[in-house]
Structure formats: C-alpha cells, structure tokens
Design a protein around this motif. Structure first.
Motif, mmCIF file in Angstrom:
data_model
loop_
_atom_site.group_PDB
_atom_site.id
_atom_site.type_symbol
_atom_site.label_atom_id
_atom_site.label_comp_id
_atom_site.label_asym_id
_atom_site.label_seq_id
_atom_site.Cartn_x
_atom_site.Cartn_y
_atom_site.Cartn_z
ATOM 1 N N VAL A 14 -24.356 20.238 -2.814
ATOM 2 C CA VAL A 14 -23.363 20.800 -1.896
ATOM 3 C C VAL A 14 -23.173 22.252 -2.290
ATOM 4 C CG1 VAL A 14 -20.987 20.723 -1.087
ATOM 5 C CG2 VAL A 14 -22.218 18.592 -1.539
ATOM 6 N N ASP A 16 -21.824 25.664 -3.212
ATOM 7 C CA ASP A 16 -20.526 26.164 -3.644
ATOM 8 C C ASP A 16 -20.320 27.623 -3.264
ATOM 9 O OD1 ASP A 16 -22.281 27.374 -5.344
ATOM 10 O OD2 ASP A 16 -21.440 26.525 -7.197
ATOM 11 N N SER A 53 -20.543 27.786 2.570
ATOM 12 C CA SER A 53 -20.054 27.035 1.416
ATOM 13 C C SER A 53 -19.591 25.657 1.863
ATOM 14 C CB SER A 53 -18.901 27.801 0.770
ATOM 15 O OG SER A 53 -18.359 27.077 -0.302
ATOM 16 N N GLY A 54 -19.971 24.626 1.090
ATOM 17 C CA GLY A 54 -19.607 23.261 1.431
ATOM 18 C C GLY A 54 -20.683 22.519 2.189
ATOM 19 N N SER A 88 -13.856 31.030 6.576
ATOM 20 C CA SER A 88 -13.671 29.606 6.353
ATOM 21 C C SER A 88 -13.290 28.911 7.649
ATOM 22 C CB SER A 88 -12.577 29.375 5.312
ATOM 23 O OG SER A 88 -11.354 29.935 5.753
#
Length: 261
Positions: A14, A16, A53-54, A88
């Motif tokens: 995953v 980061d 990210s993620g 995000s």
C-alpha cells in the motif's frame, strides 16, 4: 520527496506516498493499482502512470532493465508545491497510462544527474522534481475535467462558447480540432459528449445551423444563392441545394420565392 530508478523486484504494498512511474523505454513491467489484474504499463516511451498515497500497488519487475523511473512524493510536500491545494480525498485518483513528453524529458535529465552523482546539481534536481509534479497535477486536472465531461456532458459555459464559435465561423470548414480547442477537451471526448449535451451529433448540429442561416439569408437578403451557400459554409451551391431540399422540402430558389423580400 524521494526519487529513484527501477531496481527490479516483485512486491505488493500500500503506497505510503504519491507514486509516479515514468516509462523511459520499452519494458515488460506489470503493475496493478487498486486491482488484482496486472497490466503492462506501456511499451511507449514517455508514458506515465500515477497512484496516490493509500493505493494498493502490485508490481512485477521488468527483468532489471530499469525501464521505468520512479518518483515518490510525501503528501504534505505535494500540497506545498501546489500552494496548499489539498490532494487528499476523492479528487485524487489513479491516473491511467498517459503519454507526456515534457515529463519524460525532465525524468531523463533527473535520472542522468542521479546516476552520475552530480551533487552540485542538487538544487536543480529539486527544481526538476517539483516541476514534474506540477506538470502532473495539471494532467490530473485535465483528466478529471474530461472524465466529468464524459459522464455528465459539456458544461453550460462550454456549450455557450461552442454555440458562439460555430455561429461566428459557419463560412469556414470548422474542423473537429478547432471546435475541440474551444471546448477545451480532446476530439474523442467532444464527439462523445456533444450529442449528450445538444441532443444531436456535431455534424447534424453544424448542418442545421448552416441551414438556419441559409433560410434567414434567403428570406431577408438579396445575395445570390451561390453567395449564400459560400457564406453558410457549404462546399458548393449544389451541396446547399441538396441539403436544403432534403431538410426543408423546397429548393432554395422556391423558398426565396415564397418567403423572400
């Protein structure tokens, strides 16, 4: 913010940080982003793919050919680069394989500095890394606009621009590239979205606007039918006559006789 060249390994992880992969030459790398189905990144140079990210990433190496150049960006650093604009949430998605020669060329220059160990170029490398991400952000914004256009059609502002542009340029060829530029979307997005937005295909709309203008000029003006055909963008008087008769049910000459001055 970190940079690196491909080291040839297989892994599932995953992310980061935000990951950008840039294809430098033909390769055999397989990669899956948020999917169990791995796909070859691309055989085309200058192809990029982005995972935020993620993202669940599953990669199989290319046999150590070092065909890809990888950049990872810490989310906080990425937001700083864009003046605090948050990346995000739902606004940041996987960017499908996209060719971009600008990012490709910057990545090659960055890789050259990394491999030669030119420490004195650290500031230049940081500038390149930042420039690549800013360019990437613009590509993501464009992809987002295109995806929204494909889903819901052209915006009201875009439709207004198109109507004004088409009406002002009926006498010209009005090729797809010029119209797509006004709409600020690629040609393939325009052709799919136009009918959803206007209810008719682009070609049908252009013909209807030309015929509407021809009807007005025939009814209110004294120009010859040949001149009207040219003003309305038909390739010839005969072309206008055929199209006009099929749509209106009367020849231009008969229409002028019945409705003209």
């Amino acid at each position: 913010m970190t940079t690196g060249v491909y080291k040839g390994h297989s892994a599932r992880t995953v992310l980061d940080g935000h990951l950008l992969a840039i294809n430098l030459r033909p390769n055999k790398t397989l990669l899956a982003l948020n999917s169990d189905v791995q796909k070859q990144l691309s055989n085309e140079t200058n192809t990029i793919i982005f995972g935020p990210s993620g993202t669940d990433a599953f990669e199989t190496d290319d046999g150590g050919h070092k065909s890809h150049f990888y950049l990872t960006y810490e989310p906080e650093s990425a937001e700083t680069l864009l003046g605090g604009f948050s990346l995000s949430g739902a606004g940041l998605e996987v960017l499908p394989p996209t060719q971009d020669i600008v990012i490709g060329n910057m990545a090659r220059e960055l890789q050259r500095h990394l491999l030669t160990g030119e420490v004195e170029g650290a500031i230049f490398m940081e500038m390149l890394t930042s420039s690549i991400f800013i360019r990437l952000a613009s590509l993501m914004a464009r992809e987002s606009r295109e995806r929204q256009t494909r889903k819901s059609g052209l915006s009201d502002a875009c439709k207004s621009r198109l109507v004004d542009f088409i009406d002002a340029n009926l006498a010209s060829t009005l090729d797809l590239g010029a119209i797509a530029k006004v709409a600020e979307v690629p040609v393939h997005v325009l052709t799919r979205s136009f009918k959803r937005s206007f209810g008719v295909s682009l070609s049908s709309y252009l013909l209807e606007r030309r015929l509407d203008k021809a009807r007005t000029l025939l009814a209110e003006g004294n120009d010859t039918i040949a001149a009207i055909a040219y003003t309305c963008g038909f390739s010839s008087q005969q072309h206008m006559t055929n199209s006009f008769t099929a749509k209106v049910g009367a020849t231009p000459a008969r229409y002028r006789k019945e409705f003209g001055p």
